[in-house]
Write a protein that holds these residues in place. Structure first.
Motif, mmCIF file in Angstrom:
data_model
loop_
_atom_site.group_PDB
_atom_site.id
_atom_site.type_symbol
_atom_site.label_atom_id
_atom_site.label_comp_id
_atom_site.label_asym_id
_atom_site.label_seq_id
_atom_site.Cartn_x
_atom_site.Cartn_y
_atom_site.Cartn_z
ATOM 1 N N ASP A 1 32.320 -21.082 3.045
ATOM 2 C CA ASP A 1 33.457 -20.303 3.001
ATOM 3 C C ASP A 1 34.435 -21.301 3.173
ATOM 4 O OD1 ASP A 1 32.116 -18.185 2.956
ATOM 5 O OD2 ASP A 1 32.408 -17.169 4.955
ATOM 6 N N CYS B 1 26.959 -21.218 5.863
ATOM 7 C CA CYS B 1 27.806 -20.094 5.637
ATOM 8 C C CYS B 1 29.295 -20.763 5.825
ATOM 9 C CB CYS B 1 27.517 -18.630 6.312
ATOM 10 S SG CYS B 1 26.025 -17.897 5.591
ATOM 11 N N THR B 2 29.420 -21.135 6.979
ATOM 12 C CA THR B 2 30.888 -21.739 7.506
ATOM 13 C C THR B 2 31.261 -22.823 6.436
ATOM 14 O OG1 THR B 2 30.295 -21.411 9.715
ATOM 15 C CG2 THR B 2 32.496 -22.481 9.229
ATOM 16 N N SER C 1 38.060 -22.913 11.879
ATOM 17 C CA SER C 1 36.465 -22.870 11.183
ATOM 18 C C SER C 1 36.035 -24.327 11.421
ATOM 19 C CB SER C 1 36.785 -22.463 9.769
ATOM 20 O OG SER C 1 37.404 -23.693 9.140
ATOM 21 N N ASP D 1 36.874 -17.069 -3.041
ATOM 22 C CA ASP D 1 36.392 -15.995 -2.397
ATOM 23 C C ASP D 1 37.564 -14.776 -2.650
ATOM 24 O OD1 ASP D 1 34.012 -16.973 -1.818
ATOM 25 O OD2 ASP D 1 34.449 -17.333 0.035
ATOM 26 N N THR E 1 33.633 -10.687 -1.823
ATOM 27 C CA THR E 1 33.929 -11.697 -0.726
ATOM 28 C C THR E 1 35.335 -11.851 -0.249
ATOM 29 O OG1 THR E 1 34.305 -13.534 -2.453
ATOM 30 C CG2 THR E 1 32.069 -13.392 -1.711
ATOM 31 N N ARG F 1 37.214 -20.825 -0.170
ATOM 32 C CA ARG F 1 38.141 -19.727 0.218
ATOM 33 C C ARG F 1 39.003 -19.612 -0.755
ATOM 34 N NH1 ARG F 1 39.318 -24.549 2.707
ATOM 35 N NH2 ARG F 1 41.108 -25.663 2.533
ATOM 36 N N ARG G 1 36.356 -12.143 3.492
ATOM 37 C CA ARG G 1 35.539 -12.886 4.567
ATOM 38 C C ARG G 1 36.751 -13.490 5.228
ATOM 39 N NH1 ARG G 1 30.965 -16.029 0.589
ATOM 40 N NH2 ARG G 1 29.429 -14.193 0.684
ATOM 41 N N PRO G 2 36.653 -14.094 6.533
ATOM 42 C CA PRO G 2 37.708 -14.598 7.418
ATOM 43 C C PRO G 2 38.738 -15.453 6.839
ATOM 44 C CG PRO G 2 35.683 -14.219 8.666
ATOM 45 C CD PRO G 2 35.321 -13.983 7.182
#
Length: 270
Positions: free
Chosen positions: A49, A45-46, A77, A56, A62, A53, A65-66
């Motif tokens: 993402d 998942c990391t 990350s 998203d 999405t 990014r 998401r961070p």
């Protein structure tokens, strides 16, 4: 989380099939692989993402998401990913040498899978190859090497299963995917989705039967395979590909599919 279960269950199937006749699966290995599934699903998942990014931010589901929201930096990350992979390595080093090498070989799939949606309409196939590596690894962790007549049909069954549930999952985002230009089997199959899912389900069931026959499984196992088939048939028949909430419910219900098969394996051994 559903994704962790879907990564873990093929490992559990393989560990269960590798158990001696009349014996329960190795609880220590089930626990180790459970920890590994949490860590590697998280790492996946990391990585996903990090790659996605910019995409998203453009998709409602999405955007929070961070990384997409800007709550953490890319460097942070990387540090987090390093921690996840380091802990996962600790789990892997608890296995035999054959399994360590086999497990490490999956990392290239974990890293490259998120890129596939940019270049092919079949990223779900690559996810299947990645998510079901445990079907090979579980057996080798118990036996010291793979029995390919069992492990390959089990792996193929898992890949077919992933094509079913992740195509359903992809239908949630198809409108946004068209706008931002990413690909999926949901966009490839369109209104023919149910026919494709039926074909994948049939291939899964046949592969499970082959794996069972090659390791002398018994009646409870084949009963579970039949139950899996009934569950998948109900999923596909009642699926509304244009209703995201229904797609999510059908996707999440696949944990039950995996648990049904695992229970059948355990009772089949006993």
């Amino acid at each position: 989380p559903s994704g962790t279960w879907l990564l873990y269950l093929p490992c559990a199937w393989s560990i269960g099939l590798a158990a001696e006749a009349g014996c329960l699966p190795d609880w220590r290995m089930l626990s180790l692989f459970g920890a590994g599934a949490v860590l590697m699903r998280g790492a996946g998942c990391t990585i996903n993402d990090m790659w996605d990014r910019d995409y998203d931010r453009k998709v409602a589901r999405t955007a929070g998401r961070p990384l997409a929201a800007g709550d953490i930096s890319t460097f942070q990350s990387f540090v987090f990913l390093g921690g996840q992979l380091s802990l996962a390595l600790c789990v892997l080093l608890c296995l035999n040498y054959y399994s360590i090498i086999l497990g490490a070989a999956s990392l290239s799939l974990v890293i490259t899978y998120p890129l596939m949606k940019r270049i092919t309409y079949w990223p779900q196939l690559v996810l299947g190859l990645t998510f079901n590596w445990g079907a090979l690894l579980g057996w080798s962790a118990i036996k010291g090497s793979c029995e390919w007549s069992v492990c390959l049909p089990l792996y193929l069954a898992g890949v077919m299963w992933t094509l079913v549930y992740d195509t359903i999952y992809a239908h949630q985002d198809k409108r946004d995917d068209i706008i931002i230009g990413v690909k999926s089997t949901a966009l490839q199959f369109k209104e023919d989705t149910k026919q494709w899912l039926s074909g994948f389900s049939l291939a899964m069931l046949l592969s499970l039967c082959m794996a069972g026959m090659n390791c002398n499984q018994t009646f409870p196992y084949y009963s579970a395979v039949a139950a899996v088939g009934a569950h998948l048939a109900h999923q596909i028949y009642t699926l509304d590909i244009d209703e995201p909430e229904d797609c999510w419910k059908k996707f999440a219900s696949n944990r039950t599919v995996g648990v049904l098969l695992f229970v059948g394996i355990v009772f089949g051994n006993l």
